[in-house]
Write a protein that holds these residues in place. Sequence first.
Motif, mmCIF file in Angstrom:
data_model
loop_
_atom_site.group_PDB
_atom_site.id
_atom_site.type_symbol
_atom_site.label_atom_id
_atom_site.label_comp_id
_atom_site.label_asym_id
_atom_site.label_seq_id
_atom_site.Cartn_x
_atom_site.Cartn_y
_atom_site.Cartn_z
ATOM 1 N N LEU A 5 49.934 22.579 -9.332
ATOM 2 C CA LEU A 5 49.680 23.908 -9.875
ATOM 3 C C LEU A 5 48.201 24.145 -10.144
ATOM 4 O O LEU A 5 47.697 25.263 -9.970
ATOM 5 N N SER A 6 47.476 23.111 -10.557
ATOM 6 C CA SER A 6 46.050 23.291 -10.828
ATOM 7 C C SER A 6 45.290 23.655 -9.558
ATOM 8 O O SER A 6 44.332 24.434 -9.599
ATOM 9 N N ILE A 64 46.669 25.317 -7.001
ATOM 10 C CA ILE A 64 47.037 26.713 -6.756
ATOM 11 C C ILE A 64 46.106 27.635 -7.537
ATOM 12 O O ILE A 64 45.615 28.642 -7.009
ATOM 13 N N ALA A 65 45.846 27.291 -8.806
ATOM 14 C CA ALA A 65 45.010 28.130 -9.658
ATOM 15 C C ALA A 65 43.562 28.185 -9.175
ATOM 16 O O ALA A 65 42.813 29.096 -9.547
ATOM 17 N N ARG A 66 43.171 27.249 -8.356
ATOM 18 C CA ARG A 66 41.824 27.278 -7.768
ATOM 19 C C ARG A 66 41.709 28.400 -6.738
ATOM 20 O O ARG A 66 40.669 29.025 -6.592
ATOM 21 N N TYR A 67 42.802 28.640 -6.014
ATOM 22 C CA TYR A 67 42.764 29.591 -4.910
ATOM 23 C C TYR A 67 43.415 30.931 -5.217
ATOM 24 O O TYR A 67 43.257 31.885 -4.454
ATOM 25 N N SER A 77 58.808 25.856 -11.135
ATOM 26 C CA SER A 77 59.298 25.936 -9.753
ATOM 27 C C SER A 77 58.579 25.009 -8.785
ATOM 28 O O SER A 77 58.964 24.926 -7.613
ATOM 29 N N THR A 78 57.532 24.345 -9.244
ATOM 30 C CA THR A 78 56.784 23.467 -8.347
ATOM 31 C C THR A 78 56.797 22.033 -8.876
ATOM 32 O O THR A 78 56.729 21.824 -10.091
ATOM 33 N N GLY A 98 42.556 14.788 -0.490
ATOM 34 C CA GLY A 98 41.752 15.358 -1.569
ATOM 35 C C GLY A 98 41.557 16.853 -1.471
ATOM 36 O O GLY A 98 40.660 17.412 -2.102
ATOM 37 N N ASP A 99 42.400 17.527 -0.697
ATOM 38 C CA ASP A 99 42.283 18.971 -0.557
ATOM 39 C C ASP A 99 43.606 19.523 -0.047
ATOM 40 O O ASP A 99 44.501 18.762 0.354
#
Length: 209
Positions: free
Chosen positions: A72-73, A75-78, A92-93, A137-138
């Motif tokens: 989730l962290s 996801i929050a980057r993008y 949900s994840t 790492g990505d």
Amino acid sequence: MAEFLSIHPDNPQPRLIRRAVEHLRAGAVMAYPTDSCYALGSILDHKAAAERISRIRQFDKNHLFTLVCRDLSEIARYARVDNRQYRALKASTPGPYTFILRATKQAPRRLLHEKRKTIGLRVPDSNIVAAMLDELGDAISSCTLILPPDDTPVAHPDDAREQLDRAVDVVIEGGDCGVEPTTVIDWSEELPVITRAGRGAAAWEERIV
């Protein structure tokens, strides 16, 4: 010819995970298992690999890829995630869902909806995918593995071995994933809307109510 790597779905072999990631870093197109169908993937900054996937799938220029994330962290980057979205995504994840969210400035431009500035993201419930993303790492750019003229996903790479051998660089064999795609949830506005009901749709509806 593609390299086929047989990786255990519950206990992925580190040596084979490293080998798979070496391929990705070299610009490979990969077929790999998720919690909802097999998928095609490549690293974010390799445009030529993404173009190859588009040719394999026979996409038009407007088709958008999904960004497969570790957690989730990432996801929050993008994507822009408010408190309500965060709670729902956390519940949900990982899982068989693709979320359409408003993109941040860090999101790769070629993955954005040109007019709406949204991006599709997901965190598969797959030990193989998690191990690859940790090693890489990505995030990776991805789409469902469908080989035209077929219109259903590949359930197991052995079912399409000859075609995959010619089309991609590496194939991860990780068992049968089935052919039911993810549930797609557009949450780019105030309320979430299911735009494709796939695996996990009923569970999502119960959760969000």
